[in-house]
Design an enzyme around this catalytic site. Structure first.
Site, PDB file in Angstrom:
ATOM      1  N   GLY A  28       0.834  -1.208   0.000  1.00  0.00           N
ATOM      2  CA  GLY A  28       0.000   0.000   0.000  1.00  0.00           C
ATOM      3  C   GLY A  28       0.867   1.255   0.000  1.00  0.00           C
ATOM      4  N   CYS A 388     -11.826  12.179  21.585  1.00  0.00           N
ATOM      5  CA  CYS A 388     -13.027  11.351  21.663  1.00  0.00           C
ATOM      6  C   CYS A 388     -13.177  10.729  23.055  1.00  0.00           C
ATOM      7  CB  CYS A 388     -13.034  10.324  20.536  1.00  0.00           C
ATOM      8  SG  CYS A 388     -14.721   9.899  20.060  1.00  0.00           S
ATOM      9  N   ARG A 469     -20.728   7.451  19.960  1.00  0.00           N
ATOM     10  CA  ARG A 469     -22.160   7.354  20.277  1.00  0.00           C
ATOM     11  C   ARG A 469     -22.528   8.316  21.408  1.00  0.00           C
ATOM     12  NH1 ARG A 469     -21.120   1.877  19.686  1.00  0.00           N
ATOM     13  NH2 ARG A 469     -22.191   1.002  17.890  1.00  0.00           N
ATOM     14  N   HIS A 512     -12.355  13.432  15.937  1.00  0.00           N
ATOM     15  CA  HIS A 512     -11.026  12.849  15.717  1.00  0.00           C
ATOM     16  C   HIS A 512     -10.252  13.699  14.703  1.00  0.00           C
ATOM     17  CE1 HIS A 512     -11.648   8.876  17.643  1.00  0.00           C
ATOM     18  NE2 HIS A 512     -12.909   9.032  17.282  1.00  0.00           N
ATOM     19  N   GLU A 514      -7.273  13.746  14.040  1.00  0.00           N
ATOM     20  CA  GLU A 514      -6.142  13.024  13.420  1.00  0.00           C
ATOM     21  C   GLU A 514      -6.444  12.549  11.998  1.00  0.00           C
ATOM     22  OE1 GLU A 514      -7.911  12.012  16.063  1.00  0.00           O
ATOM     23  OE2 GLU A 514      -8.191   9.839  16.131  1.00  0.00           O
TER      24      GLU A 514
HETATM   25  N1  GLN Z   1     -16.871   5.115  23.285  1.00  0.00           N
HETATM   26  C1  GLN Z   1     -17.099   6.526  23.135  1.00  0.00           C
HETATM   27  C2  GLN Z   1     -18.410   6.811  22.412  1.00  0.00           C
HETATM   28  O1  GLN Z   1     -18.937   5.948  21.754  1.00  0.00           O
HETATM   29  C3  GLN Z   1     -15.937   7.172  22.430  1.00  0.00           C
HETATM   30  C4  GLN Z   1     -15.748   6.702  21.028  1.00  0.00           C
HETATM   31  C5  GLN Z   1     -14.364   6.975  20.497  1.00  0.00           C
HETATM   32  O2  GLN Z   1     -13.442   7.285  21.234  1.00  0.00           O
HETATM   33  N2  GLN Z   1     -14.193   6.813  19.207  1.00  0.00           N
HETATM   34  O3  GLN Z   1     -18.918   7.881  22.471  1.00  0.00           O
END
Ligand code: GLN
Length: 549
Positions: A28, A388, A469, A512, A514
């Site tokens: 890749g 997150c 979520r 996120h 990143e």
């Molecule tokens: N588990 C958390 C949520 O669902 C954070 C998700 C994550 O870090 N990608 O909100």
């Protein structure tokens, strides 16, 4: 919706990349590097990653087996290789750029159920292969060159329908519009000799299914000896000039430089008949080389506090830190801190670090260690970036250790908590299908003027990718903001960014960042974090009264 029609006049070029002998050879990266050089030469390049597994997408896959789940702007949860293509080619891809067995079969079976095949027997050839070819052509639309990488190794049962599709595809296109590149391992014998037999066997396997490679790339510790190249050429029926080396390099960002040195890009352009359209060498985009070879002055140590002791599980975070390092002119060393074992074993490592990153995740394992790491960063004025789940744990830490709600938690991790600072929004409780409530992909955030968030983004809004979520509980915002924590970025009633007003850099994002970071466009939160680590940014000195309001 995609159509089944295709205009053969479009004249696009395709590079199909397969792997032999074993997986994990970096085909890749080799493919993405070749693509980058074509882009530097003025071509519009895209890529398709084929993952022959049965999963429809990577959304449910465990990072331990497959590395991180990469999220695209349209919300597709895909293989981490797509992250490499986005970073190397500087493009934004979509769900259509990742083809899996699950996706193809699901579509074909649905069409069968809908009666679209008019009573015909539905078969791998032609129905599945037609669907695969259609997907490749659609993903390539509007570009000059499309690189199609087939995951796994030639000979795997699961990749058969894909390889057969590529065979058909090549015979349907004009001669010279499709190139097959095969990447194999060239091991060494005990006396240090490069051995070509595994490559020969792998090419034999390819030929048995009707594919003759045009280009061979041999992965070895060093460059292939001229004699090794000749032998491969002779046994695999390609000219000597079609055999290339892929030796070890200090960093994957050096692979384009190595590919260029070997002349693979020029050979590809020649064979595809596009060499005359390429920019003259002196006019090609040279930014990549400048970025990866620029001088670095010193280095910093960053603690990454996570639960998967596997670099690939946090690949985009490693990359984003690297991009910020490139922009600040420093090397970034990552000190791995296992959040599960942090309290016993890894605390020293946390103390050795110049900054702390707490990444995303699901489930409760290791969250105690993450909360402790956040507390350490907060109390000791150590720059902190929470992503997150890391953002959510910073809210829990604030509620517990600053506001005194010892039992505060996320309802995901402790459904019985009396103080659920992180919870599902009421409407989400109504959707119970697994994954049905996940918030995915690019969404906008409004940023308050005069905050660290505004200083970081240089703007009062941002658009970043999400995969979560749970949310900060909207009913508890006022109390959560009562002691120095501020939600400086919001999307209506969803809290997106948090910061501390009396700390040099304490920054968390529900999204996120990143996933949007690029070697030549470091992600703002990562760049802000690194600048704080280097002492170039201090939220307390932003000189804006509102920051401490
Ligand atoms: N588990 C958390 C949520 O669902 C954070 C998700 C994550 O870090 N990608 O909100």
């Amino acid at each position: 919706m995609p159509t089944d029609e295709y205009d053969p006049e479009m004249g696009r070029k395709f590079i199909f990349v397969t792997g032999g002998v074993m997986s994990g050879l970096g085909k890749g990266i080799t493919a993405a590097s070749t693509g980058r050089l074509l882009k530097n030469a003025g071509f519009d390049v895209t890529a398709v990653k084929i993952d022959p597994y049965l999963n429809v997408d990577a959304g449910t896959m465990n990072p331990y087996e497959h590395g991180e789940v990469y999220v695209l702007k349209d919300g597709a949860e895909v293989d981490l290789d797509l992250g490499n293509y986005e970073r190397f080619l500087g493009i934004d891809m979509t769900a259509d750029h990742n083809i899996t067995t699950g996706k193809t079969y699901q579509h074909v079976i649905q069409k069968e159920r809908d009666g679209d095949y008019l009573g015909k027997t539905v078969q791998i050839i032609p129905h599945v292969t037609e669907d695969i070819k259609r997907r490749i052509r659609e993903a390539a639309e509007g570009t000059d060159v499309c690189i199609v990488e087939v995951g796994g190794t030639v000979g795997d049962i699961e990749s058969m329908p894909f390889l057969e599709s590529l065979r058909q595809f090549a015979s349907e296109e004009e001669d010279g519009d499709v190139l097959f590149t095969h990447v194999t391992l060239v091991p060494y014998s005990k006396n240090g000799e490069q051995k070509t037999k595994p490559t020969q066997h792998s090419v034999k396997e390819l030929r048995s299914i009707g594919l003759q490679p045009d280009i061979l790339v041999g992965r070895a510790d060093d460059k292939l000896e001229p004699a090794t190249k000749s032998k491969i050429a002779q046994f695999c029926d390609v000219p000597d000039a079609a055999v290339f080396s892929n030796p070890d390099v200090p960093d994957i960002y050096h692979v384009p430089l190595m590919v260029e040195e070997e002349g693979l890009d020029e050979y590809v352009m020649e064979r595809l008949g596009i060499a005359d359209e390429a920019l003259p060498k002196a006019e090609r985009d040279n930014r990549w080389r400048e970025l990866v070879t620029a001088d670095r002055t010193g280095s910093v140590d960053i603690a990454l506090v996570g639960k998967y002791a596997l670099e690939d599980a946090y690949m985009s975070i490693h990359e984003a830190l690297k991009h910020a390092g490139i922009e600040c002119g420093v090397d970034v060393n990552i000190l791995w801190v296992d959040s599960d074992e942090m309290l016993d074993k890894h605390e020293e490592r946390l103390k050795d670090a110049d900054g702390v990153v707490v990444p995303g995740g699901f489930g409760s394992r290791g969250t105690g260690g993450k909360i402790e790491a956040i507390r350490y960063a907060r109390e000791n004025d150590v720059p902190f970036l929470g992503l997150c789940l890391g953002f959510q744990m910073a809210v829990v830490e604030q509620a517990r250790n600053v506001l005194g709600h010892e039992d505060a938690h996320s309802a995901e991790l402790d459904p019985e908590t009396p103080y659920p600072v992180i919870d599902l929004l009421p409407e989400q409780y109504e959707v119970d299908e697994m994954g049905g409530t996940m918030r995915l992909g690019a969404h906008d955030t409004d940023i308050d003027a005069g905050t660290l968030a505004e200083a970081v983004y240089g703007d009062t809004s941002c658009t970043e990718r999400h995969r979560h979520r749970y949310e900060v509980n909207p009913e508890l915002i006022d109390e959560l903001e009562s002691e120095g924590l501020r939600f400086s970025g919001r999307a209506e009633n969803r809290m997106e960014i948090l910061e501390l007003t009396d700390h040099p850099f304490f920054f968390g994002t529900q999204f996120h960042p990143e996933f949007r970071s690029r070697p030549d466009r470091a992600s703002p939160p990562f760049l802000g974090f690194l600048r704080a680590v280097l002492g170039e940014l201090d939220a307390r000195e932003l000189g804006n009264e509102e920051v401490t309001a």
